[in-house]
Design a protein around this motif. Structure first.
Motif, PDB file in Angstrom:
ATOM      1  N   THR A 146       0.860  -1.196   0.000  1.00  0.00           N
ATOM      2  CA  THR A 146       0.000   0.000   0.000  1.00  0.00           C
ATOM      3  C   THR A 146       0.898   1.249   0.000  1.00  0.00           C
ATOM      4  O   THR A 146       2.046   1.187   0.460  1.00  0.00           O
ATOM      5  N   PRO A 147       0.379   2.397  -0.449  1.00  0.00           N
ATOM      6  CA  PRO A 147       1.192   3.621  -0.394  1.00  0.00           C
ATOM      7  C   PRO A 147       1.650   3.924   1.032  1.00  0.00           C
ATOM      8  O   PRO A 147       2.780   4.358   1.259  1.00  0.00           O
ATOM      9  N   GLY A 148       0.765   3.676   1.997  1.00  0.00           N
ATOM     10  CA  GLY A 148       1.108   3.939   3.402  1.00  0.00           C
ATOM     11  C   GLY A 148       2.292   3.099   3.845  1.00  0.00           C
ATOM     12  O   GLY A 148       3.203   3.601   4.522  1.00  0.00           O
ATOM     13  N   MET A 149       2.302   1.835   3.453  1.00  0.00           N
ATOM     14  CA  MET A 149       3.416   0.960   3.849  1.00  0.00           C
ATOM     15  C   MET A 149       4.710   1.403   3.171  1.00  0.00           C
ATOM     16  O   MET A 149       5.774   1.433   3.786  1.00  0.00           O
ATOM     17  N   LEU A 150       4.590   1.781   1.890  1.00  0.00           N
ATOM     18  CA  LEU A 150       5.765   2.244   1.152  1.00  0.00           C
ATOM     19  C   LEU A 150       6.354   3.484   1.840  1.00  0.00           C
ATOM     20  O   LEU A 150       7.577   3.584   2.063  1.00  0.00           O
ATOM     21  N   SER A 151       5.462   4.391   2.203  1.00  0.00           N
ATOM     22  CA  SER A 151       5.898   5.616   2.865  1.00  0.00           C
ATOM     23  C   SER A 151       6.529   5.290   4.212  1.00  0.00           C
ATOM     24  O   SER A 151       7.575   5.820   4.584  1.00  0.00           O
ATOM     25  N   ARG A 152       5.896   4.380   4.927  1.00  0.00           N
ATOM     26  CA  ARG A 152       6.397   4.017   6.259  1.00  0.00           C
ATOM     27  C   ARG A 152       7.792   3.406   6.180  1.00  0.00           C
ATOM     28  O   ARG A 152       8.664   3.709   6.988  1.00  0.00           O
ATOM     29  N   LEU A 153       8.006   2.552   5.170  1.00  0.00           N
ATOM     30  CA  LEU A 153       9.317   1.896   5.047  1.00  0.00           C
ATOM     31  C   LEU A 153      10.447   2.909   4.933  1.00  0.00           C
ATOM     32  O   LEU A 153      11.487   2.774   5.564  1.00  0.00           O
ATOM     33  N   VAL A 154      10.203   3.959   4.109  1.00  0.00           N
ATOM     34  CA  VAL A 154      11.297   4.906   3.890  1.00  0.00           C
ATOM     35  C   VAL A 154      11.348   6.033   4.915  1.00  0.00           C
ATOM     36  O   VAL A 154      12.414   6.574   5.171  1.00  0.00           O
ATOM     37  N   THR A 155      10.206   6.368   5.518  1.00  0.00           N
ATOM     38  CA  THR A 155      10.231   7.471   6.488  1.00  0.00           C
ATOM     39  C   THR A 155      10.420   6.948   7.915  1.00  0.00           C
ATOM     40  O   THR A 155      11.444   7.190   8.540  1.00  0.00           O
ATOM     41  N   VAL A 156       9.450   6.180   8.411  1.00  0.00           N
ATOM     42  CA  VAL A 156       9.520   5.721   9.806  1.00  0.00           C
ATOM     43  C   VAL A 156      10.661   4.711   9.990  1.00  0.00           C
ATOM     44  O   VAL A 156      11.507   4.850  10.864  1.00  0.00           O
ATOM     45  N   ASP A 157      10.679   3.680   9.145  1.00  0.00           N
ATOM     46  CA  ASP A 157      11.691   2.633   9.314  1.00  0.00           C
ATOM     47  C   ASP A 157      13.038   3.029   8.714  1.00  0.00           C
ATOM     48  O   ASP A 157      14.031   2.336   8.922  1.00  0.00           O
ATOM     49  N   ASP A 184      11.222  13.124  -0.843  1.00  0.00           N
ATOM     50  CA  ASP A 184      12.062  13.668   0.235  1.00  0.00           C
ATOM     51  C   ASP A 184      13.031  12.623   0.773  1.00  0.00           C
ATOM     52  O   ASP A 184      14.102  12.953   1.281  1.00  0.00           O
ATOM     53  N   SER A 185      12.632  11.348   0.691  1.00  0.00           N
ATOM     54  CA  SER A 185      13.489  10.284   1.239  1.00  0.00           C
ATOM     55  C   SER A 185      14.458   9.735   0.202  1.00  0.00           C
ATOM     56  O   SER A 185      15.146   8.742   0.457  1.00  0.00           O
ATOM     57  N   GLY A 186      14.449  10.305  -0.993  1.00  0.00           N
ATOM     58  CA  GLY A 186      15.423   9.899  -1.999  1.00  0.00           C
ATOM     59  C   GLY A 186      14.941   8.820  -2.948  1.00  0.00           C
ATOM     60  O   GLY A 186      15.726   8.272  -3.731  1.00  0.00           O
ATOM     61  N   VAL A 187      13.660   8.497  -2.922  1.00  0.00           N
ATOM     62  CA  VAL A 187      13.132   7.491  -3.857  1.00  0.00           C
ATOM     63  C   VAL A 187      12.815   8.177  -5.188  1.00  0.00           C
ATOM     64  O   VAL A 187      12.293   9.290  -5.203  1.00  0.00           O
TER      65      VAL A 187
END
Ligand SMILES: Cc1cc2nc3c(=O)[nH]c(=O)nc-3n(C[C@H](O)[C@H](O)[C@H](O)COP(=O)(O)OP(=O)(O)OC[C@H]3O[C@@H](n4cnc5c(N)ncnc54)[C@H](O)[C@@H]3O)c2cc1C
Length: 480
Positions: A146-157, A184-187
Motif C-alpha cells: 500500500t502507499p502507506g506501507m511504502l511511505s512508512r518503510l522509507v520514512t519511519v523505518d 524527500d526520502s530519496g526514492v
C-alpha cells in the motif's frame, strides 16, 4: 447528526469513576487524552502498536532513532505530554470484542497472549482506518504494497532508499502526500497513476479556492512532482503487475481510448483511500451515517463525535474525516464535551477552545465533502477480475472460484464467505472485503450494503487468552 444526548444516566458509582477509555493512540486519541487528562480525568488509551502515535505519529524504533534521529517531533512532544499526564497506556493491546453488558472492552496483550477486560464510563473510538486495495494480476508480489506501507518503510523505518524506484497507483490526495514523502526520502518516483480525473480544471474543482491552506499544500505537492519530473496520469486503471529480475512491470488500461501503458519500476504502492476500523462501533450497534460508494460503515456523529449510543464517541478517520489535523480537532471536541458532561461548563478559556475547534471542524468537514466529490469513485472504475486473480490472499481463493457461488447466492456475503472461505483468514477480510463488496455490487446493483458482518473476536486471538478471561480467578479488570 446525533440528537442531543442526556448527560450520564448510569449508577452513582459510575458517576464517581468517570473513566474514559480511548481506543487508538493516533492524533485523534492523543488529542482527546490530553484534553481530558490535564483536567484530572482518568484516561486509559489502548493501542495495538508497540507505542502510541497511530498512523501519522508512528514512532521509530529506539535503534532507528539513535541511528537517524527522531521522526515528526511534534508527535514526540504530544506523546510525552500524554504520558506525563498519567494516563494508563496499554500498548501492544488489541480490542477484540465487547462484553455482553457493553460496559467493558475485551483486550488482548499480544506480547503476553493474555486478555483483560477494560471497563469504561465513556468510550472514545479513535481507531482510524486502513488502506483499501483492489486485486489485480500478481498483487501478491512482494514488490507490491500500500502507499502507506511504502511511505512508512522509507520514512519511519528509514530503510535505505538509494537506487529505489517506485510508482504510486490508486486514488485520493494521499497519493500526492506519499509521493512527496518518497521524493524527500530519496526514492525516484516513476509515475503517479490516479484512477479518477480530479485534477482537471472544472467549475467544481475551482471551489478549492475556498480552502486556501489546502490549496497551497496541493500546489506544493504538485510543484514537487513537477520539479522532480514525476508524471501524474489521470484516468488509468491498473491491470496487472509482472515481477522482473530487480523490479516490476505494471500494465495500465487508459480509460479513454482503451490503449495500454506499460511502466517499469522497482516497487508499487497501490491504494484507493481508507476503510474505517469500525468493528467496535458496529458491535455496539451505533447508528450508521451516510452510505458511501464502497458501503463502508461510518457512524452518525455530531460535531463532538457523539454517536447514537450514550457516552460512545467516534472521532478521526473512523468517523470518516481524513487527515491528522481533523483527527486532532475531533479529539479536542470530544474531550471538551466529556468534560462538560462530567464537570459542567467551566470558564471562558474552555468555551473559547471549544468554539475555535467547533468552527475548525466545520471547515474540515466541508473540505472532506469537497474531496469526496472530487475523487468520487464509481463501480465502473474497477474492472471485473480475470479468473486467475487471487482474491483472498489469506485463504488462497481465486476469482474463478466466485463465479458459481455468486450465481447461487445473489448478494449474500455470508454465503460467499462460508462457501469459499473468503475473509476467514488472518486479516478477517481487511484486504479482500471491499473488493468482494465491489464485485457483488457490480453483479447485483440493487444489493444493499454488501460487507462481512462483524463478529467477536474481530481478529484471531489466542484461544487460551479467551478461556483465561472466562475463569474467575484469572479475571483482571482495569478500571478508572
Ligand atoms: C504513511 C502515511 C502518511 C500520512 N501522511 C499524512 C499527511 O501528510 N497529512 C495528513 O493530514 N494525513 C496523513 N496521513 C493520514 C493520517 O495519518 C490520518 O488521517 C491520521 O493518523 C488519523 O488519525 P486517527 O487518530 O483518526 O487514527 P490513526 O492515526 O489511524 O490511529 C488509530 C490507532 O488505533 C489503532 N487501533 C485500531 N483498531 C484498534 C483496536 N481494535 N485495538 C487497538 N488499537 C486499535 C491503530 O493501530 C492505530 O494505531 C498519513 C497516513 C499514512 C499511513
Amino acid at each position: 447528526m446525533a440528537d442531543e444526548l442526556e448527560p450520564l444516566g448510569r449508577s452513582s458509582e459510575m458517576k464517581a469513576n468517570n473513566h474514559v477509555v480511548i481506543i487508538g493512540g493516533g492524533p485523534g486519541g492523543l488529542a482527546a487524552a490530553k484534553t481530558l487528562a490535564r483536567k484530572g480525568v482518568s484516561v486509559t488509551i489502548i493501542d495495538e502498536n508497540p507505542d502510541l502515535g497511530g498512523q501519522y505519529y508512528r514512532r521509530r524504533t529506539k535503534g532507528t532513532t539513535e541511528l537517524v534521529g527522531d521522526y515528526r517531533v511534534d508527535g514526540t512532544h504530544l506523546i510525552s505530554s500524554v504520558k506525563k499526564l498519567g494516563c494508563t497506556i496499554l500498548t501492544d493491546s488489541y480490542v477484540w470484542g465487547i462484553s455482553n453488558d457493553k460496559r467493558s472492552l475485551l483486550v488482548e496483550n499480544s506480547l503476553l497472549g493474555k486478555s483483560t477486560r477494560v471497563n469504561f464510563d465513556f468510550l472514545i473510538v479513535a481507531s482510524g482506518g486502513h488502506e483499501i486495495q483492489y486485486p489485480f494480476t500478481n498483487w501478491q508480489s512482494t514488490k507490491v504494497m500500500t502507499p502507506g506501507m511504502l511511505s512508512r518503510l522509507v520514512t519511519v523505518d528509514a530503510i535505505e532508499p538509494n537506487g529505489r524506484r517506485a510508482i504510486l497507483v490508486g486514488s485520493g490526495p494521499f497519493l500526492l502526500a506519499v509521493t512527496s514523502h518518497l521524493i524527500d526520502s530519496g526514492v525516484v518516483v516513476d509515475g503517479v497513476f490516479e484512477l479518477t480525473r480530479p485534477y482537471r480544471l472544472t467549475v467544481f474543482s475551482m471551489l478549492a479556492v475556498f480552502f486556501p491552506a489546502k490549496c497551497a499544500q496541493f500546489l506544493h505537492y504538485r510543484f514537487k512532482l513537477f520539479s522532480n519530473g514525476v508524471k501524474l496520469t489521470q484516468g488509468s486503471r491498473l491491470r496487472s503487475v509482472q515481477d522482473s529480475y530487480d523490479g516490476i512491470t505494471a500494465t495500465f488500461d487508459k480509460r479513454s481510448g482503451g490503449e495500454q501503458v506499460v511502466v517499469e519500476s522497482q516497487l508499487l504502492g497501490v491504494g484507493y483511500g481508507f476503510k474505517p476500523n469500525s468493528e467496535v462501533l458496529e458491535i455496539l450497534n451505533v447508528e450508521r451515517g451516510e452510505s458511501t460508494s464502497f458501503g463502508h460503515f461510518y457512524p452518525r456523529v455530531d460535531r463532538y463525535g457523539r454517536t447514537s449510543q450514550q457516552n460512545v464517541f467516534a472521532i478521526g478517520e473512523v468517523s470518516g474525516i481524513e487527515g491528522f489535523k481533523s483527527a486532532m480537532v475531533g479529539g479536542v471536541l470530544s474531550g471538551q464535551r466529556i468534560l462538560r458532561d462530567i464537570k459542567g461548563v467551566k470558564g471562558f478559556a474552555s468555551m473559547y477552545v471549544t468554539l475555535v475547534h467547533y468552527l475548525r471542524s466545520i471547515y474540515e468537514e466541508l473540505f472532506a465533502k469537497f474531496l469526496k466529490k472530487l475523487y468520487r469513485i464509481d463501480l465502473e472504475d474497477f474492472p471485473l477480475l480475470d479468473p486467475e486473480v487471487l482474491l483472498c490472499r489469506c485463504e488462497g481463493v481465486y476469482a474463478s472460484e466466485l463465479d458459481g457461488v455468486l450465481s447461487q447466492c445473489e448478494s449474500d456475503m455470508a454465503y460467499v464467505k462460508a462457501e469459499t472461505r473468503i475473509g476467514m483468514g488472518l486479516c478477517q477480510g481487511r484486504m479482500c472485503g471491499t473488493a468482494l463488496g465491489i464485485i457483488v455490487k457490480k453483479k447485483y446493483p440493487k444489493s444493499i450494503s454488501p460487507g462481512f458482518s462483524i463478529r467477536i473476536p474481530f481478529r484471531p486471538v489466542a484461544i487460551g487468552s479467551i478461556i483465561a478471561l472466562e475463569s474467575e480467578e484469572n479475571r483482571d479488570y482495569i478500571d478508572g
